[in-house]
Design a protein around this motif. Structure first.
Motif, PDB file in Angstrom:
ATOM      1  N   ILE A  74     -10.908  -8.005  10.816  1.00 31.22           N
ATOM      2  CA  ILE A  74     -10.650  -7.343   9.533  1.00 31.22           C
ATOM      3  C   ILE A  74      -9.892  -6.029   9.682  1.00 31.22           C
ATOM      4  CG2 ILE A  74     -12.630  -8.444   8.427  1.00 31.22           C
ATOM      5  CD1 ILE A  74     -14.026  -5.679   8.573  1.00 31.22           C
ATOM      6  N   HIS A  75      -9.322  -5.780  10.855  1.00 26.55           N
ATOM      7  CA  HIS A  75      -8.557  -4.536  11.053  1.00 26.55           C
ATOM      8  C   HIS A  75      -7.419  -4.390  10.054  1.00 26.55           C
ATOM      9  CE1 HIS A  75      -9.710  -3.065  15.335  1.00 26.55           C
ATOM     10  NE2 HIS A  75     -10.731  -3.107  14.514  1.00 26.55           N
ATOM     11  N   HIS A  76      -6.889  -5.481   9.582  1.00 27.78           N
ATOM     12  CA  HIS A  76      -5.772  -5.432   8.642  1.00 27.78           C
ATOM     13  C   HIS A  76      -6.217  -5.070   7.223  1.00 27.78           C
ATOM     14  CE1 HIS A  76      -7.444  -9.450   8.111  1.00 27.78           C
ATOM     15  NE2 HIS A  76      -6.833  -9.510   6.953  1.00 27.78           N
ATOM     16  N   LEU A  77      -7.521  -5.066   6.970  1.00 28.99           N
ATOM     17  CA  LEU A  77      -8.032  -4.754   5.635  1.00 28.99           C
ATOM     18  C   LEU A  77      -8.307  -3.269   5.476  1.00 28.99           C
ATOM     19  CD1 LEU A  77     -10.591  -7.689   5.216  1.00 28.99           C
ATOM     20  CD2 LEU A  77      -8.234  -7.568   4.380  1.00 28.99           C
ATOM     21  N   TRP A  79     -10.672  -0.215   3.543  1.00 28.72           N
ATOM     22  CA  TRP A  79     -12.111  -0.094   3.262  1.00 28.72           C
ATOM     23  C   TRP A  79     -12.480  -0.729   1.931  1.00 28.72           C
ATOM     24  CZ3 TRP A  79     -14.000   2.202  -1.080  1.00 28.72           C
ATOM     25  CH2 TRP A  79     -13.133   3.067  -1.771  1.00 28.72           C
ATOM     26  N   TYR A  80     -11.605  -0.608   0.936  1.00 25.51           N
ATOM     27  CA  TYR A  80     -11.930  -1.100  -0.396  1.00 25.51           C
ATOM     28  C   TYR A  80     -11.724  -2.615  -0.537  1.00 25.51           C
ATOM     29  CZ  TYR A  80      -6.874  -0.393  -0.901  1.00 25.51           C
ATOM     30  OH  TYR A  80      -5.510  -0.403  -0.714  1.00 25.51           O
ATOM     31  N   GLU A  81     -11.343  -3.282   0.548  1.00 30.74           N
ATOM     32  CA  GLU A  81     -11.196  -4.733   0.534  1.00 30.74           C
ATOM     33  C   GLU A  81     -12.342  -5.437   1.270  1.00 30.74           C
ATOM     34  OE1 GLU A  81      -6.396  -5.260   0.492  1.00 30.74           O
ATOM     35  OE2 GLU A  81      -7.302  -4.619   2.399  1.00 30.74           O
ATOM     36  N   VAL A  82     -13.242  -4.652   1.846  1.00 30.67           N
ATOM     37  CA  VAL A  82     -14.338  -5.197   2.645  1.00 30.67           C
ATOM     38  C   VAL A  82     -15.627  -5.187   1.820  1.00 30.67           C
ATOM     39  CG1 VAL A  82     -15.720  -4.903   4.737  1.00 30.67           C
ATOM     40  CG2 VAL A  82     -13.258  -4.422   4.781  1.00 30.67           C
ATOM     41  N   ASN A  83     -16.261  -6.332   1.709  1.00 35.94           N
ATOM     42  CA  ASN A  83     -17.512  -6.433   0.966  1.00 35.94           C
ATOM     43  C   ASN A  83     -18.612  -5.718   1.752  1.00 35.94           C
ATOM     44  OD1 ASN A  83     -19.685  -7.115  -0.587  1.00 35.94           O
ATOM     45  ND2 ASN A  83     -19.381  -9.313  -0.458  1.00 35.94           N
TER      46      ASN A  83
END
Length: 127
Positions: A74-77, A79-83
């Motif tokens: 998830i490095h490409h995400l 903070w606001y895209e991670v549940n």
């Protein structure tokens, strides 16, 4: 970053002053009180410890969440895209769900919905 005592108890270290660091131990259910005492003695003998404590649920949740955010999947995400729902984090951590499984089940399939919910909650300025 986590480390382990010689008897296998995980701990974190946070420098808090010129006098030393605060240590938080993360014993598992199979660790005995004697092992915990040995781990505390080891830290006191080998480190500049200002304080030593045992992790509470919130600290365990934070460590679990940190492990999720450090995962390369998830490095490409952002903070606001991670549940990162706190109730979900605690429930899954307590069930023993590995962080990789959490990512597969709750992060990657929900990126768009989580992004939209956080934009609605925090506004577009965060972008």
């Amino acid at each position: 970053m986590t480390e382990y005592t010689t008897n296998g108890i995980m701990f974190t270290e946070n420098i808090i002053s010129i006098n030393g660091a605060a240590f938080v131990l993360f014993p598992e259910p199979h660790h005995t009180k004697e092992q915990l005492k040995q781990a505390i003695a080891e830290i006191k003998d080998n480190r500049d410890a200002v304080s030593i404590g045992i992790a509470n649920d919130e600290q365990r949740d934070d460590l679990y969440l940190t492990t999720i955010f450090r995962n390369p999947a998830i490095h490409h995400l952002r903070w606001y895209e991670v549940n990162a729902d706190k109730d979900l984090i605690r429930r899954e951590r307590q069930k023993g769900t590995p962080p990789e499984t959490y990512i597969t089940l709750y992060v990657l399939p929900n990126v768009e919905a989580v992004r939209e919910a956080n934009i609605k909650k925090y506004g577009g300025e965060m972008l």
